[in-house]
Design an enzyme around this catalytic site. Structure first.
Site, mmCIF file in Angstrom:
data_model
loop_
_atom_site.group_PDB
_atom_site.id
_atom_site.type_symbol
_atom_site.label_atom_id
_atom_site.label_comp_id
_atom_site.label_asym_id
_atom_site.label_seq_id
_atom_site.Cartn_x
_atom_site.Cartn_y
_atom_site.Cartn_z
ATOM 1 N N ASP A 560 17.632 24.738 19.726
ATOM 2 C CA ASP A 560 16.807 25.723 20.416
ATOM 3 C C ASP A 560 17.586 27.050 20.439
ATOM 4 O OD1 ASP A 560 14.795 26.802 21.927
ATOM 5 O OD2 ASP A 560 15.154 25.597 23.713
ATOM 6 N N GLU A 563 17.335 32.025 17.607
ATOM 7 C CA GLU A 563 16.815 33.286 17.011
ATOM 8 C C GLU A 563 17.931 34.255 16.642
ATOM 9 O OE1 GLU A 563 15.781 31.926 19.864
ATOM 10 O OE2 GLU A 563 13.966 30.984 19.091
ATOM 11 N N ASP A 637 7.623 28.468 23.554
ATOM 12 C CA ASP A 637 7.320 28.293 24.972
ATOM 13 C C ASP A 637 5.910 28.758 25.320
ATOM 14 O OD1 ASP A 637 9.824 27.336 25.017
ATOM 15 O OD2 ASP A 637 10.740 29.108 25.907
#
Lengths: 983, 563
Positions: A560, A563, A637
């Site tokens: 996770d 980015e 999300d």
């Protein structure tokens, strides 16, 4: 309405504007947007948009980019030359080497670089250590094949001003390269499909030294920002240099040591009204226009991987991952481009009637789509695909960037996740409860709280006292554990992982070349630089079973925040002037970052134990072109809201056609608490995501599916079981995705490229080659759905075998009460199921199959296939798999099974798995839509492996709209053998 | 003799079931044996019209619409209301969404306890020993699985555990009986106290009435003598007394204020610490406007604090000085003033002395009557309440009356309290009365969790971040527990359990108030086994206590419930 006077019309306009504004700033919408840049807040985007505005407004605009004809040469399928960019009125030019490659696959590639930077003849500001070249390593990460030059490509025509090359299969493709100004027209069968720089928006901001200008005199009281920008606006002729040398957003300043360096190009799709792709955006499948106008966006689609957190819907704003692959579609034709650039990228899209072709006068003018691609830095590197089918595009793209890895079979099952399962007891309890409520599931997940104070590779000492005991309980029913491991490493004493990261110098650096420190979940953190081979090697060492204690063979990983998410960074990510391995600026590689991290984890999982050769499972949030080779993604999300459920379907479809089909959205919605109906409908929809995971935020109420209460619990159990019974077909669809990049769930334009009415349909889809057409309910209180029918085939209700009264190109309304997910079987398909509702996919491994034959219209042919392997190892690469093709022949009244790839029986030496599969057969065959004449038949003849026997058949006549159907029981054939059933 | 006979009979029975089981198809439970006895045909149990060949029974292909032809395989497991529906002619619903005629696969588990397991567990490659210790659920050996018969060991283990549990239960029940006794004793005490209070109250009422009368008498007579009876000492003395009282009052007040200040200071410091932590650790990425605003105002506040020079607060030493009792060497020496006998007040009344006695008497009488009349009618201010103008006798009477009234009030209150307590639900047999006021706690990581019976649950930070109230006791509920048995016996097990609800604890950030469900299971000692926060601010405690044990029949005559 009467015609208003000038004054009143002005007021009406004003009021209209006001109400439009207030609608745009409705509180729910305004929450997050301003944390992320709009085009006008991004220097290079606004410069290029202004450039486009200027060019398009002027009828005399001429692109300042010309190919020096004498510079060019064509050899072995490749044209090399130099573009001269005229940079001032004195005629000074900058040399931009261009390479146009024609590949054997029929794909063309155009690459433009900058000579001075190639040679390193530039100065960097602030003593920056960054590389001087334009970033030229994206292909090392992204491209894995299909780059063999087409030696057969040849120059068809050449003069001083242009060059035409014929290439591709049967030389049906051609590219006309114009020199003054530079442009390329790609044609298929003689007609234009894709044009580069047709609108003259090509812009490569060449390197230039910073010239210090005397500071403008400040007038008293006029020193604030707003006045400055207004001043510059007053001088439209001069280029806006305000963002050339540094740029500030949200309190973070980017030092831009190389100054302006963007690349931009217009790409026109001639006669194409629909474009798809460039995920990920919470936007319709068919992309919208971005230059304003009724129903259009004001902003370009943005590709800049970011932790968007509570993202908004129907928006071109960037999300967690990006794939700069776009497809254009019109009736019977599909073409596409792949913009290989990992820097921040914006794409403007406009559509309009063709205006430049005087020959089309009198003929019906077609709508074309014009796109404007703008990247902050790097090479201009674009691949052009000329189709002509959507399948050609996904296949050719897959050839270049790789296809979906063959997945762990379990990963197609249901995943139960939550932030957080709070202890090993909690995990074991959920595991037991799923069994108690007879809900199948395969994987339970641990979010960040399992760690000891967010230190990855550790366990919370108090709540996870016995992770091995937990792992063993899961393993006892073939289940898996996925734990989260993020790229930020807590900066704290007495943590060996961060100590090694620092001592081995494997972290991302800041602009000064020191280790970068930022904030994420653990507070102060450093980031592994997965671009570095040494860092990847080190990363792999952390996952060994004796290093990451508490993990077992059934532990897999979730990446996770890659980015990367940096809580205190610009736009919640890294400063662009950070440095990665090889001194490439973060600016150049930002969109690749997530993929390199997932890739590091993927490879780490292949070396946990010597000799262990198993397919890794790694879920990622950030991704780029090529990420499909190393795992699955989810859409990030989302929220427990009906519109987020609805938005998930086009998002997942978009992933599919962009080459990364192993995709899903959080079932139930991450934030908030879904009402029972929403949760139930989401499970029904989620059962059709390629990646099927329920997840919830830490502040959300518990919502394991057995908690919801009747009647919902039963309905959700049925949805889970529907998924599990169809796993053989899902796995087969993954096999096709692995072989040639075919999407796993397919939108209408993909399966029916001739049916224009279906081109914008993005709320229904086919599953693999099964002919199963699903249309999940995504609205509250809805008990019917309208399904758009793409053809004249017969469609049966999956659950009742009713013949749906359909008409080609028309909607049909289906009942969809709470307990029903609208699912149709298209006639003409055969697909495989396993009907015993086991506890997990692992426990279905040895079950017999049920084959379903949806007999085609008028009792014609039906076909389908089944792919099976051990679901875990790489043995399939040495032929250890079963791939059958089933053919139902209505005329011959037979159903036969042949090797789908024409392999001779016995041509593969059976390994252990294939030997065990000898015990697995076809238990039942269900034929839906059999002729009435079959009624009364009691048995069928079965031939296989030299034997002939009879099997019992029961035929149920048609009644009240239900098709006649037949069930053959105890068929008795091996699934891996050739066989034939005669009815 | 009889014993051996019974045993022989038992083993004969066991033998015969075994023999019968051998001839029955796999997986058929005893109560369904009769359907599977025919050697020539098999009739679907729920669909007598469907007659199969015996070879179709357990042939791993589902033929009966009620699933009855596959008692020993999973082939009919899809006939289930939870499965995706498919048409199935002949089933009760016409679809697979129907109930199987059989409850499951029968594991006879010889040497242990026989049981049905779900068909979907059959031939799935997993030996489900917990349910099927004889391994008969994996007869097909799919994937090469071999399930040996483990019933001997498992049965033995089971019986040992059962025995342990039984003993445990007995011990716990004993403990429970002790608790019940304690509870009863406490109840008795409460009731006794209640009785005593009632009696006392009655007495007090009488006493009060007497005192009232006495006070009124004295007061009436005093009214007459009021005018002539002078206050103790003169004006100055009164002033001194007043001043002294006032100062001591102020001193007490100051003392209290000081304590309060310190208390508040502590709380401010605690709050500042919390906020500092929040500011340092909050996730700006959440973009929670509430949090952001809070952090922003905290920053402003902190900045303001730092910039501000400490206002000239009274130094603590000075305050401490002021708080010292006055005495000869310090502060005001009250004694000096008190001993002064200047009684200038008396002078006021001295004019009477100049009047002839009868006149004097007459006037005084008249004036007094007038004054009293005027006072009674509110015309003249009644200065009788002035403490210092009251006689000692009257003061004493008044104080006695007031004391009696106060006594009655507090006794009434405590009576009501006891009464409420008696009516309160202390669980079956009043059992939690015995635990009231007791607490148990458990260490979990950086916290200690505490359960105070019928009072509150608390989370105590070991890092000194203060305590958090996780809920106040509200009521006793019952709920179904479904937990795995643990080897150490510290498990809720399965079945109906008492749940103590604790609600309205400290509020959560952006969330509801904390609450705790305290699940109780029978155990010999009170112990907080586990605490978990399965969702934000909703806690679950699993607690062993004899109070939750079954009310096993107590030997001897049963005691009448006193409720």
């Amino acid at each position: 309405m009467h015609v208003p006077g000038p004054l009143s019309s002005k007021w009406t306009a004003y009021l209209g504007l006001l109400s439009a504004l207030s609608a745009a700033f409705a509180p729910a919408v305004a929450v997050k947007e301003h944390d992320f840049k709009k085009c006008h807040q991004s220097g290079f985007c606004s410069r290029n948009r202004a450039f486009a505005d200027h060019a398009l407004a002027s009828s005399s605009w001429q692109s300042p980019y010309n190919i020096a004809p004498e510079s060019g040469s064509f050899r072995d399928g490749q044209y090399k030359g130099v573009i001269l960019k005229t940079i001032n009125d004195n005629g000074e030019t900058v040399r931009l080497p261009i390479t146009i490659s024609f590949l054997e696959s029929g794909t063309a590639r155009v690459t433009v670089d900058e000579e001075k930077r190639q040679k390193g003849e530039i100065e960097l500001r602030h003593g920056s250590k960054a590389r001087k070249e334009r970033y030229n390593e994206a292909e090392r990460w992204v491209i894995v094949g299909g780059t063999t030059l087409d030696k057969a490509a040849k120059v068809d025509y050449e003069d001083k001003s242009q060059l035409t090359v014929k290439y591709g299969p049967s030389a049906k493709f051609e590219a006309t390269i114009k020199f003054f100004p530079f442009s390329i027209d790609f044609k298929r069968d003689g007609s234009s499909q894709i044009k580069l720089n047709d609108q003259g928006l090509l812009n490569i901001e060449h390197w230039r030294p910073k010239v210090e200008k005397p500071a403008p005199e400040k007038k008293e009281g006029e020193s604030d920002e707003e006045n400055k920008t207004e001043e510059t606006k007053e001088e439209p002729k001069a280029e806006n240099e305000s963002t050339w040398w540094d740029e500030t957003f949200g309190g973070n300043t980017d030092t831009k040591p190389r100054g302006p360096e963007s690349v931009a190009l217009d790409i026109s799709f001639v006669g194409y009204e629909h474009v798809y792709g460039i995920p990920s955006h919470a936007s319709p499948l068919s992309l919208k226009q971005t230059r304003g106008g009724d129903g259009n966006y004001q902003e370009p689609y943005r590709l800049y991987n970011a932790d968007v957190f509570e993202y908004i819907l129907d928006s071109p704003m960037t999300l967690y991952g990006s794939i700069p692959f776009m497809q254009a579609h019109r009736k019977d034709s599909a073409v596409g481009v792949f913009w290989l650039n990992a820097a921040e990228t914006w794409v403007d899209i406009t559509k309009g009637k063709d205006y430049k072709n005087p020959l089309s006068l009198g003929t019906k003018s077609k709508t074309s789509t014009h796109t404007h691609w703008i990247s902050e830095s790097g090479l201009l590197d674009v691949f052009v695909f000329l189709g002509p089918t959507p399948k050609d595009l996904t296949a050719k793209y897959g050839e270049l960037t790789g296809t979906t890895a063959m997945p762990q079979e379990f990963s197609l099952g249901y995943h139960q996740c939550r932030w957080n399962y709070v202890s090993d007891d909690d995990v074991k309890d959920v595991d037991r409860k799923m069994d108690k409520f007879k809900m199948p599931y395969d994987v339970i997940w641990l979010d960040i709280e399992y760690t000891d104070e967010k230190k990855y590779f550790t366990w919370d000492k108090h709540s996870f006292t016995d992770p091995i005991g937990m792992g063993k309980q899961l393993d006892s029913h073939g289940r898996k554990l996925v734990t989260i491991i993020d790229p930020h490493i807590k900066n704290v004493d007495n943590y060996p992982v961060v100590a090694e990261l620092k001592s081995k110098d494997l972290a991302v650096k800041n602009k000064d070349g020191n280790i970068f420190e930022g904030w994420c979940w653990p507070g102060s953190s450093h980031w592994i630089d997965a671009f570095s081979p040494a860092a990847r090697e080190w990363w792999a060492s952390l996952f060994k079973y004796d290093a990451f204690k508490g993990t077992m063979e059934n532990t897999w990983i979730w990446n996770d925040m890659n980015e990367p998410s940096v809580f205190n960074g610009p736009e919640t990510t890294m400063p662009k002037d950070n440095l990665h391995a090889g001194n490439w600026e973060h600016r150049d590689v930002h969109n690749l970052n997530g993929m390199t991290f997932q890739n590091a984890t993927y490879h780490a999982l292949t070396s946990r134990k010597p000799g262990e050769l198993r397919r890794p499972f790694v879920l990622t949030r950030a991704f780029f072109a090529g990420s499909q080779r190393v795992g699955a993604m989810w859409t990030g999300d989302n929220q427990a809201a009906w519109d987020h459920l609805a938005a998930s379907i086009p998002m997942v479809l978009s992933q599919g056609i962009a080459g990364f089909p192993f995709a899903g959205a959080d079932v139930g919605g991450f934030f908030g608490n879904p009402e029972k109906e929403l949760l139930t409908r989401w499970y029904q929809a989620g059962a059709f995501y390629p990646f099927f995971r329920g997840h919830a935020h830490i502040d959300a109420r518990r919502r394991e599916p057995y908690l919801v209460g009747e009647p919902y619990t039963t309905i959700i159990a049925a949805a889970l079981r529907l998924r599990y019974s169809l796993l053989p077909s899902w796995y087969t669809a993954f096999r096709h995705a692995h072989i040639d990049g075919t999407p796993i769930v397919k939108p209408m334009f993909y399966t029916h490229p001739s049916e224009e009415a279906g081109f914008a349909v993005d709320d229904q889809f086919f599953v693999g080659n099964t002919g199963l057409l699903a249309k999940p309910v995504t609205e509250k209180d809805k008990t019917t759905v309208d399904v758009w029918i793409p053809d004249a085939e017969v469609y049966y209700d999956y659950f009742t075998y009713y013949i749906i009264p359909t008409a080609k190109g028309k909607n049909v309304t289906l009942d969809a009460p709470m307990e029903k997910v609208p699912l149709l079987m298209r006639g003409g398909h055969v697909f495989a199921r396993r009907d015993v509702p086991r506890r997990s996919s692992a426990l279905m491994k040895w079950d017999d199959y049920t084959l379903v034959v949806a007999v085609g219209r008028d009792g014609r042919k039906a076909e389908g296939d089944l792919y099976v392997d051990d679901g875990d190892s790489y043995q399939y690469q040495s032929g250890q798999y079963i791939h059958r093709r089933f053919i139902f022949d209505g005329a011959a009244k037979s159903l036969s099974s042949v090797d789908a790839e024409g392999r001779e029986p016995g041509s593969v030496a059976e390994g252990e798995w294939l030997k065990r599969m000898r015990g697995v057969g076809v238990d039942r065959i269900v034929l839906v839509g059999v002729p009435e004449s079959w009624v009364g038949k009691k048995s069928v003849k079965v031939e296989s492996e030299g034997n002939v026997w009879e099997a019992k058949m029961e035929v149920t006549p048609a009644a009240e709209g239900r098709a006649a159907f037949a069930v053959v029981r105890k068929v008795g054939v091996r699934i891996g053998a050739d066989w034939r059933v005669v009815f | 003799m009889r014993r051996t006979g019974a045993l022989a009979l038992l083993s004969a029975l066991a033998h015969s079931t075994l023999a019968a089981a051998e001839s029955l198809p796999r997986g058929v439970g005893p109560e369904f044996a009769k359907f599977y006895t025919s050697k020539s045909t098999f009739t679907c149990i729920g669909n007598p019209s469907i007659i199969l060949e015996p070879s179709q029974v357990n042939d791993d292909s589902c033929d009966c619409p009620d699933g009855s032809d596959e008692p020993g395989t999973a082939a009919c497991a899809h006939i289930d209301p939870l499965s995706p529906e498919q048409p199935l002619p002949g089933s009760l619903t016409g679809t697979t969404n129907a109930t199987n005629a059989l409850p499951g696969f029968w594991c006879s588990n010889a040497g242990h306890v026989g049981s049905y397991i779900p068909f979907l567990y059959v031939n799935d490659g997993v030996c489900d020993y917990e349910l099927c210790c004889d391994g008969s659920d994996e007869s097909a050996h799919v994937g090469g699985v071999q399930c040996e018969n483990r019933c001997d060991a498992i049965g033995k283990d089971h019986r040992r555990l059962e025995e342990e549990r039984r003993q445990n239960k007995e011990r716990s029940a004993k403990r429970r009986r002790t608790l019940v006794k304690e509870a009863r004793e406490q109840r008795r005490r409460v009731e006794a106290k209640l009785g005593a209070l009632k009696a006392e109250l009655e007495g007090l009422e009488h006493k009060k009435a007497d005192l009232q009368k006495r006070y009124e008498d004295i007061e009436r007579s005093e009214r007459n003598s009021m005018v002539k009876v002078k206050g103790q000492g003169g004006k100055l003395e009164i002033l001194v007394n007043l001043a002294k009282n006032r100062i001591s009052e102020l001193r007490n007040a100051l003392d209290k204020v000081l304590d309060q200040r310190d208390d508040l200071q502590d709380r401010v410091e605690q709050l500042e610490e919390i906020l500092t932590k929040l500011k340092d650790e909050y996730n700006p990425n959440f973009n929670d406007e509430g949090v952001k605003a809070a952090v922003k105002s905290w920053e402003d506040y902190a900045a303001g604090q730092a910039g501000e020079t400490k206002s000239d607060n009274l130094p603590d030493e000075d305050i401490m000085e002021m708080l010292k009792e006055d005495g000869e060497t310090f502060g005001i020496n009250w004694a000096e003033f008190e001993s002064s006998d200047a009684s200038d007040v008396d002078v006021v009344y001295n004019w009477e002395a100049y009047l002839p006695r009868p006149v004097n008497d007459f006037i005084r009488e008249k004036i007094n009557a007038l004054r009293i009349w005027a006072m009674d009618n509110g015309i003249l201010a009644d200065n009788r309440s002035g403490a210092n103008s009251e006689s000692r006798q009257l003061t004493a009477a008044r104080e006695a009356l007031e004391a009696a009234k106060g006594d009655i009030l507090s006794k009434t209150r405590s009576l009501e309290e006891q009464q409420r307590d008696l009516e309160k639900d202390y669980g079956p047999g009043d059992i939690f009365r015995a635990l009231k006021g007791k607490c148990i706690s458990s260490d979990v990581g950086e916290y200690e969790y505490e359960l105070c019976w019928i009072d509150r649950t608390t989370q105590k930070s070991k890092k000194g971040h203060g305590n958090t109230n996780m809920g106040n006791f509200v009521r006793i509920d019952k709920d179904m527990a479904d937990e795995e048995e643990r080897a150490d016996g510290k498990s809720l097990g399965k079945g109906e359990r008492m749940v103590l609800r604790y609600e309205n604890g400290q509020g959560c950030w952006n969330g509801p108030n904390r609450r705790t469900d305290v699940w109780l299971a029978c155990a010999e000692t009170d112990e907080l086994w586990r605490v978990s926060e399965s969702e934000k601010c909703v806690y679950r405690m699993e607690v062993g206590t004899p109070a939750a044990c079954e009310d096993l029949q107590e030997p001897g005559p049963s005691v009448k419930d006193e409720l």
